[in-house]
Design a protein around this motif. Sequence first.
Motif, mmCIF file in Angstrom:
data_model
loop_
_atom_site.group_PDB
_atom_site.id
_atom_site.type_symbol
_atom_site.label_atom_id
_atom_site.label_comp_id
_atom_site.label_asym_id
_atom_site.label_seq_id
_atom_site.Cartn_x
_atom_site.Cartn_y
_atom_site.Cartn_z
ATOM 1 N N LEU A 7 16.309 -1.804 58.740
ATOM 2 C CA LEU A 7 16.361 -0.707 57.779
ATOM 3 C C LEU A 7 16.508 -1.253 56.359
ATOM 4 O O LEU A 7 15.821 -0.812 55.435
ATOM 5 C CB LEU A 7 17.521 0.233 58.109
ATOM 6 C CG LEU A 7 17.776 1.385 57.146
ATOM 7 C CD1 LEU A 7 16.559 2.304 57.072
ATOM 8 C CD2 LEU A 7 19.010 2.165 57.571
ATOM 9 N N LYS A 8 17.371 -2.242 56.201
ATOM 10 C CA LYS A 8 17.555 -2.857 54.886
ATOM 11 C C LYS A 8 16.271 -3.546 54.429
ATOM 12 O O LYS A 8 15.896 -3.472 53.253
ATOM 13 C CB LYS A 8 18.715 -3.849 54.927
ATOM 14 C CG LYS A 8 20.065 -3.187 55.119
ATOM 15 C CD LYS A 8 21.167 -4.219 55.270
ATOM 16 C CE LYS A 8 22.501 -3.578 55.551
ATOM 17 N NZ LYS A 8 23.569 -4.573 55.729
ATOM 18 N N GLY A 9 15.582 -4.196 55.360
ATOM 19 C CA GLY A 9 14.314 -4.843 55.036
ATOM 20 C C GLY A 9 13.251 -3.839 54.630
ATOM 21 O O GLY A 9 12.487 -4.074 53.687
ATOM 22 N N ARG A 10 13.193 -2.725 55.321
ATOM 23 C CA ARG A 10 12.228 -1.668 54.998
ATOM 24 C C ARG A 10 12.500 -1.100 53.604
ATOM 25 O O ARG A 10 11.571 -0.809 52.853
ATOM 26 C CB ARG A 10 12.288 -0.556 56.051
ATOM 27 C CG ARG A 10 11.362 0.598 55.807
ATOM 28 C CD ARG A 10 9.927 0.170 55.928
ATOM 29 N NE ARG A 10 9.058 1.330 55.864
ATOM 30 C CZ ARG A 10 7.806 1.328 56.210
ATOM 31 N NH1 ARG A 10 7.246 0.222 56.662
ATOM 32 N NH2 ARG A 10 7.087 2.408 56.109
ATOM 33 N N THR A 11 13.774 -0.966 53.278
ATOM 34 C CA THR A 11 14.151 -0.471 51.957
ATOM 35 C C THR A 11 13.575 -1.381 50.879
ATOM 36 O O THR A 11 12.931 -0.915 49.931
ATOM 37 C CB THR A 11 15.694 -0.390 51.839
ATOM 38 O OG1 THR A 11 16.174 0.517 52.837
ATOM 39 C CG2 THR A 11 16.119 0.082 50.470
ATOM 40 N N TYR A 16 12.642 -0.228 47.031
ATOM 41 C CA TYR A 16 13.856 0.521 46.698
ATOM 42 C C TYR A 16 15.097 -0.344 46.852
ATOM 43 O O TYR A 16 15.084 -1.359 47.540
ATOM 44 C CB TYR A 16 14.012 1.744 47.614
ATOM 45 C CG TYR A 16 12.929 2.759 47.466
ATOM 46 C CD1 TYR A 16 12.781 3.480 46.290
ATOM 47 C CD2 TYR A 16 12.042 3.007 48.507
ATOM 48 C CE1 TYR A 16 11.775 4.423 46.151
ATOM 49 C CE2 TYR A 16 11.038 3.950 48.376
ATOM 50 C CZ TYR A 16 10.906 4.653 47.200
ATOM 51 O OH TYR A 16 9.922 5.585 47.060
ATOM 52 N N ARG A 17 16.168 0.111 46.240
ATOM 53 C CA ARG A 17 17.490 -0.465 46.443
ATOM 54 C C ARG A 17 18.234 0.457 47.410
ATOM 55 O O ARG A 17 17.848 1.606 47.592
ATOM 56 C CB ARG A 17 18.259 -0.537 45.122
ATOM 57 C CG ARG A 17 17.597 -1.447 44.092
ATOM 58 C CD ARG A 17 18.242 -1.313 42.738
ATOM 59 N NE ARG A 17 18.049 0.073 42.292
ATOM 60 C CZ ARG A 17 18.774 0.674 41.360
ATOM 61 N NH1 ARG A 17 19.746 0.033 40.755
ATOM 62 N NH2 ARG A 17 18.541 1.926 41.016
ATOM 63 N N ASP A 55 9.207 6.435 55.012
ATOM 64 C CA ASP A 55 7.977 6.518 55.800
ATOM 65 C C ASP A 55 8.071 5.723 57.108
ATOM 66 O O ASP A 55 7.204 4.925 57.438
ATOM 67 C CB ASP A 55 6.786 6.051 54.960
ATOM 68 C CG ASP A 55 5.454 6.516 55.527
ATOM 69 O OD1 ASP A 55 5.423 7.571 56.192
ATOM 70 O OD2 ASP A 55 4.443 5.817 55.317
ATOM 71 N N ILE A 56 9.165 5.936 57.825
ATOM 72 C CA ILE A 56 9.380 5.300 59.121
ATOM 73 C C ILE A 56 8.870 6.250 60.201
ATOM 74 O O ILE A 56 9.352 7.376 60.299
ATOM 75 C CB ILE A 56 10.870 4.980 59.355
ATOM 76 C CG1 ILE A 56 11.361 3.971 58.309
ATOM 77 C CG2 ILE A 56 11.105 4.472 60.769
ATOM 78 C CD1 ILE A 56 12.858 3.754 58.311
ATOM 79 N N THR A 62 14.271 4.096 66.774
ATOM 80 C CA THR A 62 15.181 3.268 67.572
ATOM 81 C C THR A 62 15.287 1.858 67.000
ATOM 82 O O THR A 62 16.376 1.291 66.937
ATOM 83 C CB THR A 62 14.713 3.206 69.035
ATOM 84 O OG1 THR A 62 14.674 4.538 69.548
ATOM 85 C CG2 THR A 62 15.651 2.382 69.893
ATOM 86 N N ASN A 63 14.174 1.303 66.562
ATOM 87 C CA ASN A 63 14.175 -0.058 66.022
ATOM 88 C C ASN A 63 14.994 -0.182 64.737
ATOM 89 O O ASN A 63 15.545 -1.238 64.447
ATOM 90 C CB ASN A 63 12.748 -0.529 65.745
ATOM 91 C CG ASN A 63 11.926 -0.633 67.004
ATOM 92 O OD1 ASN A 63 12.453 -0.900 68.081
ATOM 93 N ND2 ASN A 63 10.647 -0.414 66.901
#
Length: 70
Positions: A7-11, A16-17, A55-56, A62-63
């Motif tokens: 999730l942090k990587g996707r951000t 985004y921060r 946009d997940i 789950t991932n």
Amino acid sequence: MWDYSKLKGRTKEMGYRQEDVGIAIGLTPATYSQKLNHKTEFKQSEIDDICKFLDIPEKEITNYFFTAKV
């Protein structure tokens, strides 16, 4: 405990921060940080809002939110 590294990587990938995501879903940056650091849990509505904002795809939730931290 859940692993939020994806999730942090996707951000970051979306440019985004963490505080941007928190504000976008109606949380203070501090509250969003507490959730990422396992001080409090994400509500279902927050997970839905984060997925829309970043946009997940539904099949990937789950991932991002429910993978055990090793």
